[in-house]
Design a protein around this motif. Structure first.
Motif, PDB file in Angstrom:
ATOM      1  N   SER A 194      43.689  46.274  41.861  1.00 18.09           N
ATOM      2  CA  SER A 194      43.656  44.824  41.707  1.00 18.09           C
ATOM      3  C   SER A 194      44.802  44.289  40.849  1.00 18.09           C
ATOM      4  O   SER A 194      45.258  43.160  41.057  1.00 18.09           O
ATOM      5  CB  SER A 194      42.322  44.384  41.094  1.00 18.09           C
ATOM      6  OG  SER A 194      42.094  45.047  39.868  1.00 18.09           O
ATOM      7  N   ILE A 195      45.283  45.075  39.891  1.00 23.87           N
ATOM      8  CA  ILE A 195      46.390  44.639  39.019  1.00 23.87           C
ATOM      9  C   ILE A 195      47.629  45.494  39.259  1.00 23.87           C
ATOM     10  O   ILE A 195      48.637  44.999  39.755  1.00 23.87           O
ATOM     11  CB  ILE A 195      45.987  44.681  37.534  1.00 23.87           C
ATOM     12  CG1 ILE A 195      44.773  43.785  37.271  1.00 23.87           C
ATOM     13  CG2 ILE A 195      47.165  44.241  36.671  1.00 23.87           C
ATOM     14  CD1 ILE A 195      45.006  42.308  37.465  1.00 23.87           C
ATOM     15  N   ALA A 196      47.574  46.792  38.923  1.00 21.37           N
ATOM     16  CA  ALA A 196      48.738  47.659  39.107  1.00 21.37           C
ATOM     17  C   ALA A 196      48.330  49.114  38.933  1.00 21.37           C
ATOM     18  O   ALA A 196      47.655  49.449  37.951  1.00 21.37           O
ATOM     19  CB  ALA A 196      49.840  47.309  38.107  1.00 21.37           C
ATOM     20  N   PRO A 197      48.738  50.012  39.864  1.00 22.60           N
ATOM     21  CA  PRO A 197      48.375  51.425  39.734  1.00 22.60           C
ATOM     22  C   PRO A 197      48.868  52.074  38.444  1.00 22.60           C
ATOM     23  O   PRO A 197      48.164  52.886  37.850  1.00 22.60           O
ATOM     24  CB  PRO A 197      49.039  52.062  40.964  1.00 22.60           C
ATOM     25  CG  PRO A 197      49.154  50.957  41.954  1.00 22.60           C
ATOM     26  CD  PRO A 197      49.414  49.721  41.137  1.00 22.60           C
ATOM     27  N   ALA A 198      50.079  51.729  38.006  1.00 20.95           N
ATOM     28  CA  ALA A 198      50.640  52.374  36.822  1.00 20.95           C
ATOM     29  C   ALA A 198      49.968  51.937  35.530  1.00 20.95           C
ATOM     30  O   ALA A 198      50.209  52.539  34.471  1.00 20.95           O
ATOM     31  CB  ALA A 198      52.142  52.101  36.744  1.00 20.95           C
ATOM     32  N   LEU A 199      49.117  50.917  35.589  1.00 19.26           N
ATOM     33  CA  LEU A 199      48.412  50.478  34.392  1.00 19.26           C
ATOM     34  C   LEU A 199      47.443  51.539  33.904  1.00 19.26           C
ATOM     35  O   LEU A 199      47.180  51.645  32.704  1.00 19.26           O
ATOM     36  CB  LEU A 199      47.662  49.176  34.698  1.00 19.26           C
ATOM     37  CG  LEU A 199      47.192  48.321  33.527  1.00 19.26           C
ATOM     38  CD1 LEU A 199      48.362  47.888  32.657  1.00 19.26           C
ATOM     39  CD2 LEU A 199      46.434  47.098  34.037  1.00 19.26           C
ATOM     40  N   ASP A 216      51.374  46.150  46.508  1.00 20.75           N
ATOM     41  CA  ASP A 216      52.441  45.185  46.777  1.00 20.75           C
ATOM     42  C   ASP A 216      53.151  44.807  45.480  1.00 20.75           C
ATOM     43  O   ASP A 216      52.570  44.118  44.629  1.00 20.75           O
ATOM     44  CB  ASP A 216      51.838  43.944  47.433  1.00 20.75           C
ATOM     45  CG  ASP A 216      52.885  42.917  47.803  1.00 20.75           C
ATOM     46  OD1 ASP A 216      53.743  43.222  48.637  1.00 20.75           O
ATOM     47  OD2 ASP A 216      52.833  41.806  47.230  1.00 20.75           O
ATOM     48  N   SER A 217      54.402  45.248  45.308  1.00 20.98           N
ATOM     49  CA  SER A 217      55.086  45.033  44.036  1.00 20.98           C
ATOM     50  C   SER A 217      55.326  43.556  43.705  1.00 20.98           C
ATOM     51  O   SER A 217      55.199  43.163  42.531  1.00 20.98           O
ATOM     52  CB  SER A 217      56.403  45.815  43.984  1.00 20.98           C
ATOM     53  OG  SER A 217      57.242  45.466  45.059  1.00 20.98           O
ATOM     54  N   PRO A 218      55.651  42.676  44.680  1.00 28.28           N
ATOM     55  CA  PRO A 218      55.806  41.265  44.310  1.00 28.28           C
ATOM     56  C   PRO A 218      54.510  40.627  43.812  1.00 28.28           C
ATOM     57  O   PRO A 218      54.554  39.572  43.157  1.00 28.28           O
ATOM     58  CB  PRO A 218      56.279  40.606  45.613  1.00 28.28           C
ATOM     59  CG  PRO A 218      56.887  41.706  46.409  1.00 28.28           C
ATOM     60  CD  PRO A 218      56.068  42.907  46.079  1.00 28.28           C
ATOM     61  N   SER A 219      53.367  41.246  44.103  1.00 31.28           N
ATOM     62  CA  SER A 219      52.089  40.682  43.680  1.00 31.28           C
ATOM     63  C   SER A 219      51.695  41.089  42.263  1.00 31.28           C
ATOM     64  O   SER A 219      50.710  40.563  41.729  1.00 31.28           O
ATOM     65  CB  SER A 219      50.978  41.096  44.651  1.00 31.28           C
ATOM     66  OG  SER A 219      51.184  40.533  45.927  1.00 31.28           O
ATOM     67  N   SER A 254      57.228  46.288  52.820  1.00 29.45           N
ATOM     68  CA  SER A 254      57.421  44.951  53.375  1.00 29.45           C
ATOM     69  C   SER A 254      56.992  44.938  54.835  1.00 29.45           C
ATOM     70  O   SER A 254      56.832  45.989  55.469  1.00 29.45           O
ATOM     71  CB  SER A 254      58.895  44.554  53.276  1.00 29.45           C
ATOM     72  OG  SER A 254      59.685  45.379  54.137  1.00 29.45           O
ATOM     73  N   HIS A 255      56.834  43.756  55.408  1.00 30.11           N
ATOM     74  CA  HIS A 255      56.491  43.648  56.825  1.00 30.11           C
ATOM     75  C   HIS A 255      57.548  44.347  57.682  1.00 30.11           C
ATOM     76  O   HIS A 255      57.221  45.058  58.649  1.00 30.11           O
ATOM     77  CB  HIS A 255      56.381  42.179  57.234  1.00 30.11           C
ATOM     78  CG  HIS A 255      55.206  41.475  56.626  1.00 30.11           C
ATOM     79  ND1 HIS A 255      54.843  40.201  56.990  1.00 30.11           N
ATOM     80  CD2 HIS A 255      54.312  41.856  55.680  1.00 30.11           C
ATOM     81  CE1 HIS A 255      53.775  39.833  56.293  1.00 30.11           C
ATOM     82  NE2 HIS A 255      53.450  40.812  55.486  1.00 30.11           N
TER      83      HIS A 255
END
Length: 416
Positions: free
Chosen positions: A253-258, A42-45, A398-399
């Motif tokens: 938990s944080i970001a895949p691209a990390l 989820d990008s906004p997260s 998104s939903h």
């Protein structure tokens, strides 16, 4: 004799490439609106503000250390990050370790590479869950291993079936060295293995003297019930130190691209992993930022992310029930409804279609509508068993797009 210009024009560099390579990657294009593939989140997260603040603080404090490989320290990774990982694991999943037992890697995929290289030789048998992460299947295949499927139910690997499989393999002198399992938020089914099932699994592998490779990459995203202790923790409690190699990741938990993950292993395995990790160290800036951010914010961030994903999962399951259920056009076309898992965490649902269905045949017509999904064969040790299955990722949509994308996919399948 061809001229120099003719020779250059006719040269095909592919003729010089090694044999046995995977199929070339397709040309890159923008992600379609209805992309249900991969492990995107989820990008906004993504905690952009917190990571930006952590980046400034970390680089101001430790920037000069970037002049040396591994920040001038331990090749196992940045000390403060490994200390955070050890402290966090002691709480969930109740795995008490020291920072010296942690190796920071460039995403869990590097963990898979290192563990496979440590344990697996060409011709070896490795057992994996019958539905499992597609990456482990391709990596084991590339390593020349033979992958055998372990039966799953709603609680993960079935210990009795695993015992029977290992007995059969032992009678053929093909006993595996390694069992790969995703016990907490299984990929792709989303199940969580209960504590007693984990103990039963350990009793089976002790009997046959096999190593467990426990992949806990989605475990931070478990939203239903208490997170069980890791199999690695139960093994230590039972005096079976070294039986389990454990890996986790910050990608979900944080970001895949990390691209940050970690391996937990006992000293003999750890020393071998470090010797094989010949990349001069995982990215130091990423480690600095993550350590700075996580020490203060990780627990609260993950709690909020779980709630976000749980709601997305509810939307996804409702959409699937609406458009693939008993009264749907898909059910009429295929002769029965589509079954969908009820995940206990994570970012996927796993669909099972009526017998005789091959979900791969819908890939091309779906792509024409701007829809991507993972066909089940690629996420199954036995592709024929997986052919009537499908994995859908709801993490990044998104939903509104979940609802619209599932409806559009149903139209494609009914028409096909």
């Amino acid at each position: 004799m061809p001229t120099t210009e003719q020779a250059h024009a006719s040269f095909d560099v592919r003729s010089k490439m090694a044999a046995g390579l995977p199929s070339p990657a397709p040309e890159w294009g923008p992600i379609p609106r209805y992309s249900f593939v991969g492990g995107n989140n989820d990008s906004p997260s993504v905690p952009v503000g917190g990571l930006a603040e952590a980046a400034v603080n970390a680089i101001n404090k430790h920037g000069p250390a970037l002049a040396t490989y591994n920040l001038g320290g331990n090749p196992q990774g940045y000390d403060e990050l490994r200390e955070f990982i050890a402290a966090n694991l002691a709480v969930e999943p109740a795995l008490p370790i020291s920072a010296d037992e942690v190796l920071v890697v460039s995403g869990s995929l590097q963990a898979l590479d290192l563990v496979i290289e440590t344990f697996v030789e060409p011709g070896d048998v490795v057992v994996a869950e019958e539905a499992t992460y597609g990456g482990i299947i391709s990596k084991l295949t590339r390593a020349g291993a033979i992958c055998e499927p372990a039966q799953l139910d709603d609680d993960g690997i079935v210990p009795e079936a695993l015992d029977g499989l290992l007995s059969r393999l032992a009678s053929q002198d093909r006993l595996p060295k390694l069992i790969y399992t995703i016990p907490t938020v299984q990929n792709p089914t989303g199940s969580v293995m209960p504590v007693e099932r984990r103990r039963e699994l350990l009793r089976v592998v002790r009997r046959w003297d096999v190593v467990i490779f426990e992949d806990d990459c989605y475990a931070d995203l478990a939203w239903e019930g208490d997170r069980p202790p890791a199999i690695a923790a139960l093994a230590r409690d039972g005096g079976d130190v070294g039986r389990v190699v454990y890996c986790g990741s910050f990608s979900k938990s944080i970001a895949p691209a990390l691209r940050l993950g970690f391996v937990v292993a006992e000293p003999p395995v750890m020393r071998q992993l470090v010797a094989l990790k010949d990349d001069a160290g995982t990215g130091a800036v990423e480690q600095l930022i993550l350590a700075e951010y996580s020490s203060a914010h990780f627990v609260d961030h993950v709690r909020e992310l779980r709630a976000t994903l749980r709601e997305k999962c509810r939307v996804m399951r409702h959409a699937v029930a609406t458009h693939f259920g008993a009264l749907s056009a898909v059910a009429i076309a295929l002769g029965g409804p589509v079954q969908v898992t009820d995940p206990k965490g994570g970012i996927f649902v796993w669909l099972t279609f009526p017998r005789g269905t091959d979900t791969a045949r819908y890939l091309a017509p779906a792509a024409e509508r701007g829809i991507q999904f993972n066909e089940g064969a690629a996420w199954s040790v036995d592709p024929q068993w997986g052919a009537r299955r499908m994995r859908l990722c709801f993490g990044s949509l998104s939903h509104e797009d979940i609802r619209a994308g599932v409806a559009a996919l149903a139209e494609v399948i009914a028409a096909a």
